[in-house]
Design a protein around this motif. Structure first.
Motif, short mmCIF file in Angstrom:
data_model
loop_
_atom_site.label_atom_id
_atom_site.label_comp_id
_atom_site.label_asym_id
_atom_site.label_seq_id
_atom_site.Cartn_x
_atom_site.Cartn_y
_atom_site.Cartn_z
N VAL A 12 0.77 -1.27 0.00
CA VAL A 12 -0.03 -0.03 0.03
C VAL A 12 0.78 1.32 0.17
CG1 VAL A 12 -2.00 1.17 1.29
CG2 VAL A 12 -1.82 -0.96 1.27
N GLY A 13 0.39 2.14 -0.82
CA GLY A 13 1.03 3.71 -1.03
C GLY A 13 -0.12 4.60 -0.42
N VAL A 14 0.42 5.30 0.74
CA VAL A 14 -0.79 6.46 1.00
C VAL A 14 -0.24 7.65 0.72
CG1 VAL A 14 -2.09 7.42 3.14
CG2 VAL A 14 -1.37 4.80 2.91
N PHE A 15 -1.09 8.57 0.02
CA PHE A 15 -0.75 9.87 -0.45
C PHE A 15 -2.00 10.68 0.26
CE2 PHE A 15 0.60 6.53 -3.33
CZ PHE A 15 1.75 6.59 -3.71
N VAL A 16 -1.46 11.77 1.20
CA VAL A 16 -2.40 12.70 1.68
C VAL A 16 -2.12 13.92 1.49
CG1 VAL A 16 -3.17 13.32 4.01
CG2 VAL A 16 -2.75 10.85 3.51
N ASP A 17 -2.95 14.57 0.84
CA ASP A 17 -2.89 16.09 0.69
C ASP A 17 -3.53 16.76 1.98
OD1 ASP A 17 -3.59 18.85 0.11
OD2 ASP A 17 -4.27 18.27 -1.96
N THR A 18 -2.81 17.03 3.01
CA THR A 18 -3.08 17.52 4.17
C THR A 18 -4.02 18.98 4.08
OG1 THR A 18 -1.06 18.94 4.53
CG2 THR A 18 -1.19 16.50 5.29
N GLN A 19 -3.79 19.82 3.15
CA GLN A 19 -4.24 21.00 3.27
C GLN A 19 -5.74 20.70 2.67
OE1 GLN A 19 -1.43 22.28 4.29
NE2 GLN A 19 -2.32 24.14 3.91
N ASN A 20 -6.03 20.06 1.84
CA ASN A 20 -7.38 19.36 1.20
C ASN A 20 -8.08 18.95 2.47
OD1 ASN A 20 -9.23 17.17 0.19
ND2 ASN A 20 -9.13 18.54 -1.51
N TYR A 22 -7.58 19.42 5.72
CA TYR A 22 -7.64 20.30 6.90
C TYR A 22 -8.66 21.26 6.67
CZ TYR A 22 -6.47 24.39 9.55
OH TYR A 22 -6.66 25.63 10.08
N HIS A 23 -8.74 21.76 5.38
CA HIS A 23 -9.74 22.97 5.19
C HIS A 23 -11.26 22.32 5.34
CE1 HIS A 23 -7.15 26.11 4.60
NE2 HIS A 23 -6.29 25.52 3.93
N SER A 24 -11.35 20.85 4.97
CA SER A 24 -12.72 20.40 4.71
C SER A 24 -13.00 20.16 6.20
CB SER A 24 -12.72 19.03 3.97
OG SER A 24 -12.50 19.41 2.62
N ALA A 25 -12.11 19.66 7.25
CA ALA A 25 -12.33 19.36 8.35
C ALA A 25 -12.87 20.48 9.25
CB ALA A 25 -11.27 18.62 9.24
N ARG A 26 -12.14 21.71 8.92
CA ARG A 26 -12.28 22.91 9.68
C ARG A 26 -13.69 23.54 9.05
NH1 ARG A 26 -8.91 27.75 7.70
NH2 ARG A 26 -10.27 27.46 6.24
N ASP A 27 -13.92 23.50 7.79
CA ASP A 27 -15.01 24.33 7.35
C ASP A 27 -16.26 23.40 7.50
OD1 ASP A 27 -13.10 26.13 6.52
OD2 ASP A 27 -13.47 25.40 4.21
N ARG A 31 -13.17 20.83 13.17
CA ARG A 31 -12.32 19.83 13.95
C ARG A 31 -11.00 19.67 13.24
NH1 ARG A 31 -15.17 16.04 16.74
NH2 ARG A 31 -13.29 15.50 17.82
N ASN A 32 -10.11 19.12 13.48
CA ASN A 32 -8.80 18.69 13.03
C ASN A 32 -8.60 17.15 12.82
OD1 ASN A 32 -7.45 21.37 12.61
ND2 ASN A 32 -7.08 21.17 14.98
#
Length: 179
Positions: A12-20, A22-27, A31-32
């Motif tokens: 498995v390879g995991v690729f996480v766009d933290t900005q994407n 982060y903003h969805s969770a916040r908006d 939460r984080n």
């Protein structure tokens, strides 16, 4: 318990766009994201080959450093990019840009020969084309993101979509929470 399509021998390879995320969770949830829980769920008992978290930060701003350090201690390889000024408004206010899409796609291609499964942590529909290429080459593609901000074409294209709030311990406890 084995989930349909998951096998312990899968790489498995995991690729996480933290900005994407982060903003969805916040908006939407104020939460984080708990990136450790996300990684645990993404791997799901399979063989983790690489987990990469992509971070955008302002040059000279050290406020992201604890977050970056935490990501590295829980198993992510962290790739960092500085925001750049895209343009100035009429009032002279800078509009910043920082986008990892091409870097994420390039990393997926680099690892493609070594992976059985790609897990993307982003709801960005711009990834559909590269994910379809991976799937054409026999790689299983899974997405973990927020339903509210995930492009429908991305959900339709992948083998498995998981609404991030549905994973165990999806969010960090608020800092002011009672213990």
């Amino acid at each position: 318990m084995e989930i349909l399509g998951q096998h312990p021998e899968q790489r498995v390879g995991v690729f996480v766009d933290t900005q994407n995320l982060y903003h969805s969770a916040r908006d939407y949830y104020e939460r984080n994201v708990n990136f450790e829980s996300l990684l645990r769920f993404a791997v799901g008992g399979r063989r983790l080959l690489r987990a990469t978290a992509y971070v955008v930060e302002k040059e000279g701003d050290t406020s992201a450093w604890p977050f970056i350090y935490k990501l590295s201690t829980i198993g992510y390889r962290v790739r960092r990019m500085y925001l750049t000024v895209k343009e100035l408004t009429e009032g002279g206010k800078p509009i910043y840009e920082g986008n990892w899409d091409m870097g994420i796609a390039a990393d997926m291609v680099r690892l493609m020969p070594h992976l059985d499964v790609v897990v993307l942590g982003s709801g960005d529909g711009d990834f559909v084309e590269i994910l379809e290429v991976l799937m054409e080459r026999g790689i299983r593609v899974e997405v973990i993101a927020f339903r509210e901000t995930t492009a429908q074409k991305l959900i339709d294209a992948v083998d498995r979509f998981t609404h991030l709030p549905d994973i165990p311990n999806a969010f960090m406890e608020p800092k002011n929470a009672e213990r």
